[in-house]
Design a protein around this motif. Structure first.
Motif, mmCIF file in Angstrom:
data_model
loop_
_atom_site.group_PDB
_atom_site.id
_atom_site.type_symbol
_atom_site.label_atom_id
_atom_site.label_comp_id
_atom_site.label_asym_id
_atom_site.label_seq_id
_atom_site.Cartn_x
_atom_site.Cartn_y
_atom_site.Cartn_z
ATOM 1 N N THR A 61 0.855 -1.189 0.000
ATOM 2 C CA THR A 61 0.000 0.000 0.000
ATOM 3 C C THR A 61 0.887 1.234 0.000
ATOM 4 O O THR A 61 1.740 1.393 0.880
ATOM 5 C CB THR A 61 -0.914 0.018 1.237
ATOM 6 N N GLU A 98 0.839 5.121 0.385
ATOM 7 C CA GLU A 98 -0.048 6.137 0.931
ATOM 8 C C GLU A 98 0.417 7.530 0.549
ATOM 9 O O GLU A 98 1.606 7.831 0.566
ATOM 10 C CB GLU A 98 -0.103 6.016 2.452
ATOM 11 N N GLU A 103 -3.254 10.313 -2.895
ATOM 12 C CA GLU A 103 -4.083 9.216 -3.391
ATOM 13 C C GLU A 103 -3.421 7.906 -3.002
ATOM 14 O O GLU A 103 -2.263 7.669 -3.326
ATOM 15 C CB GLU A 103 -4.234 9.303 -4.916
ATOM 16 N N THR A 104 -4.136 7.059 -2.312
ATOM 17 C CA THR A 104 -3.592 5.774 -1.875
ATOM 18 C C THR A 104 -3.813 4.732 -2.966
ATOM 19 O O THR A 104 -4.878 4.647 -3.556
ATOM 20 C CB THR A 104 -4.254 5.314 -0.572
ATOM 21 N N ARG A 105 -2.767 3.941 -3.212
ATOM 22 C CA ARG A 105 -2.899 2.894 -4.219
ATOM 23 C C ARG A 105 -2.289 1.609 -3.676
ATOM 24 O O ARG A 105 -1.453 1.624 -2.770
ATOM 25 C CB ARG A 105 -2.219 3.284 -5.526
ATOM 26 N N GLU A 106 -2.742 0.478 -4.218
ATOM 27 C CA GLU A 106 -2.236 -0.823 -3.804
ATOM 28 C C GLU A 106 -1.594 -1.521 -4.989
ATOM 29 O O GLU A 106 -2.061 -1.413 -6.128
ATOM 30 C CB GLU A 106 -3.358 -1.688 -3.221
ATOM 31 N N ILE A 125 7.043 3.444 -8.730
ATOM 32 C CA ILE A 125 5.996 4.409 -8.430
ATOM 33 C C ILE A 125 6.545 5.810 -8.672
ATOM 34 O O ILE A 125 7.549 6.205 -8.072
ATOM 35 C CB ILE A 125 5.526 4.289 -6.963
#
Length: 459
Positions: free
Chosen positions: A111, A113, A116-119, A130
């Motif tokens: 995850t 954080e 905008e949080t993305r997995e 990323i």
């Protein structure tokens, strides 16, 4: 013996070997990649990665999977004119910074954080990239399995309209209040362009380096930036006693050593003390630092009795590169006078129960350093202490508990006596007796001198 990809190599203790990875492993623009290289070994090894392309050099210490973490705080990216003042995906030097996340031996859910949080789901030994866009600044990386996290830029602007790779490995997050010390050498000739990137659980900040304030205290991590160089700093809690530093041929290579000002005389490179080090005070602290140019390919740097920090730093043109030096041993030589007055056999057990041994003054230990430590820790009531020597009941010969041969001895005048005088060796702690030995009845009550030698590479 270790396996590198599909090939297997056998190395002797202290031996090193260089490998060139396949260029197909380059990540390029892939978001998730399986192009990774796995190194396994039957013994403990150190893996040091070097990237050299045109005028750009970067190095990194490759961390084994059992030292990875599940949580990382992301530092702010440095402000670099020409790179992130006008970010675009179309120009290499203006592309955003990236986080590179590498999974370990298990399938991993990550995850990321931020605004905008993305997995991201990764299979074992996969890599995720990323992008750190200004509009979506990231705060933390949390995973359900241990991962490695790198902060990098493929070609950040440096001097004279050139660009080069930037890379540093982030340290796992901690909730402790940590102390970080900045050796002056790391900002030499660039103090006005050196910045500290601080990350905490709830905030990130960028601070200009102040040579009058080389101590930073924070609950997060600290990354030092100067043009062409990113370096994750070592917190005081991670200081250690023994490091191995390898130079890069054809380039200036340094070991930057930082230690408490009262323990500078205990620093060793291989077997020798430092020649004439130029110790620089870290203002407002009790620490000093020096930079030692490396001549040998492999250099073991260790301390006889204390912990310290060591960085590997190289110089290519005007740019620096480097990383925290690989740790061989976190524990220095330990000398301890026990608190329990008892017989020789009981003293042996006391030391062993404390993960030590009754000291043996053989050629494999630094006798003068042990004497120095004893002077510092003993008090006026301590007059004698047991050491790890006794007489064989079969041959009458004296032997050391650690099985080293008995060569140099320090018997007092007229000692040792006959077998009827005593079977165990006791050492005087009284002033003026030069730590002399005599034989004594093993049941006599005395304090033990316990010891643990440092764990070192072959010197």
């Amino acid at each position: 013996m270790f396996t590198y990809g599909t090939s297997t190599e056998t190395l002797s203790a202290g031996q090193s070997k260089e490998f060139l990875p396949d260029v197909k492993l380059e990540l390029k623009k892939e978001e998730i990649s399986s192009e990774t290289l796995t190194i396994t070994s039957t013994e403990k090894i150190i893996v040091h990665a070097t990237s050299l392309k045109h005028n750009s050099v970067q190095t990194a210490l490759v961390i084994p999977t059992d030292q990875l973490g599940k949580e990382y705080l992301v530092p702010p990216v440095p402000r670099i004119p020409g790179t992130n003042d006008n970010v675009t995906l179309d120009v290499t030097e203006r592309r955003p910074f990236r986080l590179v996340i590498i999974s370990g031996d298990q399938p991993t859910k990550v995850t990321v954080e931020g605004a905008e949080t993305r997995e991201v789901s990764l299979r074992p030994q996969q890599v995720a990239q990323i992008l750190l866009q200004e509009a979506a600044e990231l705060r933390a990386v949390r995973a359900d399995q241990p991962v490695a996290v790198l902060l990098t830029h493929s070609c950040a602007i440096r001097l004279n309209c050139t660009c080069g790779l930037l890379l540093t490995r982030l340290s796992p997050a901690t909730q402790e209040q940590l102390r970080f010390f900045i050796p002056p050498f790391l900002a030499k000739n660039a103090s006005g362009e050196t910045f500290l990137l601080l990350s905490k659980e709830d905030s990130t900040t960028i601070e200009a380096f102040d040579p009058n304030s080389p101590l930073v205290e924070t609950t997060g991590s600290v990354v030092l930036y100067r043009p062409g160089f990113l370096l994750t700093l070592i917190p005081e809690k991670d200081f250690a006693s023994c490091f191995v530093v390898s130079r890069i041929q054809g380039m200036q290579s340094f070991a930057v050593i930082m230690v408490h000002k009262d323990f500078t005389d205990g620093v060793r490179i291989r077997k020798d003390p430092l020649g004439s080090p130029d110790w620089q005070e870290l203002r407002g602290t009790e620490f000093v630092s020096t930079a030692v140019e490396l001549d040998l390919e492999t250099n073991v740097i260790w301390h006889t009795s204390s912990k310290m920090a060591v960085y590997f730093v190289g110089k290519h043109g005007t740019a620096l590169y480097g990383n925290p030096a690989p740790i061989v041993s976190r524990t220095p030589e330990v000398v301890k006078i026990g608190e329990v007055v008892d017989g020789w056999r009981e003293s042996v057990k006391y030391c062993r129960d404390n993960d030590l041994q009754l000291v043996s003054f053989s050629r494999t230990v630094n006798v003068m350093q042990i004497h120095k430590e004893l002077v510092q820790v003993k008090n006026d009531s301590m007059r004698e202490a047991w050491i790890g020597m006794r007489r064989s009941s079969q041959t009458g010969e004296w032997y050391w508990l650690n099985n080293d041969p008995v060569t140099d001895t320090n018997w007092e005048e007229g000692e040792p006596g006959t077998e009827d005088d005593g079977q165990c060796a006791i050492m005087s702690l009284e002033s003026g007796k030069d730590f002399g030995w005599r034989d004594e009845d093993c049941c006599k009550a005395a304090l033990p001198v316990c010891y643990r030698r440092p764990v070192l590479f072959p010197l």
